[in-house]
Scaffold this motif. Structure first.
Motif, short mmCIF file in Angstrom:
data_model
loop_
_atom_site.label_atom_id
_atom_site.label_comp_id
_atom_site.label_asym_id
_atom_site.label_seq_id
_atom_site.Cartn_x
_atom_site.Cartn_y
_atom_site.Cartn_z
N ARG A 16 0.84 -1.20 0.00
CA ARG A 16 0.00 0.00 0.00
C ARG A 16 0.87 1.26 0.00
O ARG A 16 0.58 2.23 -0.69
N LEU A 39 2.20 1.90 -3.45
CA LEU A 39 1.20 2.51 -4.31
C LEU A 39 1.03 3.99 -3.99
O LEU A 39 0.90 4.83 -4.89
N GLY A 80 -5.96 6.88 -10.10
CA GLY A 80 -6.42 5.50 -9.99
C GLY A 80 -5.60 4.70 -9.00
O GLY A 80 -6.14 3.93 -8.20
N ILE A 81 -4.29 4.88 -9.03
CA ILE A 81 -3.41 4.16 -8.10
C ILE A 81 -3.68 4.62 -6.67
O ILE A 81 -3.69 3.81 -5.74
N ARG A 91 -6.72 2.97 -5.43
CA ARG A 91 -6.44 1.57 -5.12
C ARG A 91 -5.82 1.42 -3.74
O ARG A 91 -6.01 0.40 -3.07
N LEU A 116 -9.35 1.69 -13.30
CA LEU A 116 -10.01 1.07 -12.16
C LEU A 116 -10.82 -0.16 -12.53
O LEU A 116 -10.72 -1.20 -11.89
N TYR A 117 -11.61 -0.04 -13.60
CA TYR A 117 -12.55 -1.12 -13.90
C TYR A 117 -12.73 -1.39 -15.39
O TYR A 117 -13.78 -1.83 -15.82
N PRO A 120 -12.64 0.32 -5.12
CA PRO A 120 -11.55 -0.12 -4.23
C PRO A 120 -11.83 0.17 -2.75
O PRO A 120 -11.39 -0.58 -1.88
N GLN A 121 -12.57 1.25 -2.48
CA GLN A 121 -12.88 1.58 -1.09
C GLN A 121 -13.87 0.58 -0.51
O GLN A 121 -13.80 0.27 0.69
N GLU A 140 -14.02 -2.59 -1.38
CA GLU A 140 -13.21 -3.78 -1.14
C GLU A 140 -12.39 -3.62 0.14
O GLU A 140 -12.24 -4.58 0.92
N GLU A 141 -11.86 -2.42 0.37
CA GLU A 141 -11.05 -2.18 1.56
C GLU A 141 -11.89 -2.31 2.83
O GLU A 141 -11.45 -2.89 3.83
#
Length: 287
Positions: A11, A14, A122-123, A126, A193-194, A251-252, A254-255
């Motif tokens: 992390r 990134l 985007g990174i 993530r 992202l997607y 991503p948020q 998922e986190e």
């Protein structure tokens, strides 16, 4: 412990890569060609031209009060990551400014710069952070004025800043190239992202459905629905968390799930179109 350390190191990597890419897009392509790509970056490019101060320095100063406000609204943990990205972006932007433009063709500069800053954003997403600026302001506005759509607010701010750049630099072409940069950046961000999908749908089967649902509602202002299900093997009744979010928020989600229940079973699928509050108007195309 070793796995947790590796995740933290990944992390951090990134969070460090994002500002390097973002800052390179500003200093090597956009700023020397007077292209203001919307947001705080665009405002910083304009103010740098008017004052002679470094674009990175201005970017940091503009973000400072926003970060303080964000810490109050969203908590210190979220802002610490974003603050690191903002500070490093400002530093990289000023350091690379002395190298000059890679290309003086405004179209090529707008395309390359838009792609780079989108990759940087985007990174950062993530890694659970943002690049600050308008992301935080619009998030706050959406809490107060829930009827306003996120995409609409971003579009309005970008149009105003791009138009202002044409007036400040006294060149309509500059404003048009800046708009191209905004469009390219938005498309690239979705792709990073997607793969360009407009939104994502999440089906989350977990032992902590209410905790996850409450965090999705509070942190992301995402609509949450609890579906009733039954385990095929255990026969136990289960609550399934269902939600749909805009691409950059994926991503948020998922986190949050990873933090609340690392053993959760999560299905993620694409949604090309979503109608309803916060998304598209069901009757917009027929009125």
């Amino acid at each position: 412990m070793n796995i947790a350390w590796k995740k933290s190191a990944g992390r951090f990597a990134l969070l460090t890569a994002a500002p390097l890419i973002y800052g390179a897009g500003i200093s090597l392509f956009l700023d020397p060609n007077h292209l203001a790509p919307g947001g705080m970056t665009g405002i910083s490019v304009i103010l740098s031209y008017l004052t002679g101060a470094g674009t990175g320095t201005i970017l940091f100063l503009l973000n400072l009060p926003i970060l303080i406000l964000g810490a109050w609204k969203f908590g210190l943990r979220f802002i610490m990551k974003t603050g690191y990205v903002v500070m490093l972006t400002s530093f990289v932007t000023d350091i690379l400014a002395d190298r000059g433009a890679v290309t003086e063709d405004p179209l090529l500069a707008g395309l390359a710069g838009g792609v780079l800053i989108a990759c940087g954003i985007g990174i950062a997403f993530r890694a659970g952070a943002t690049t600050g600026g308008m992301d935080i302001i619009i998030k706050i506005l959406r809490r107060r004025y829930r009827h306003l759509k996120t995409g609409f607010l971003f579009l309005c701010s970008d149009l105003v800043i791009a138009s202002l750049s044409g007036f400040i630099f006294r060149d309509l072409n500059v404003a048009l190239y800046a708009l191209i940069t905004v469009i390219i950046s938005g498309r690239t961000l979705n792709f990073v992202l997607y793969g360009g999908d407009e939104a994502r749908m999440f089906y989350i089967i977990t032992e902590r459905p209410r905790e996850i649902g409450e965090r999705l509602l509070k942190n992301l202002e995402a609509g949450v629905t609890y579906l009733q299900g039954k385990g095929g093997f255990t026969g136990k009744d289960k609550e399934i968390v269902f939600c749909a979010v805009h691409g950059p928020q994926g991503p948020q989600v998922e986190e949050i799930v990873k933090e609340e229940d690392p053993s959760a079973f999560m299905i993620v699928t694409s949604a090309s179109e979503i109608y309803g509050e916060g998304y598209k108007d069901l009757f917009a195309d027929v009125l």
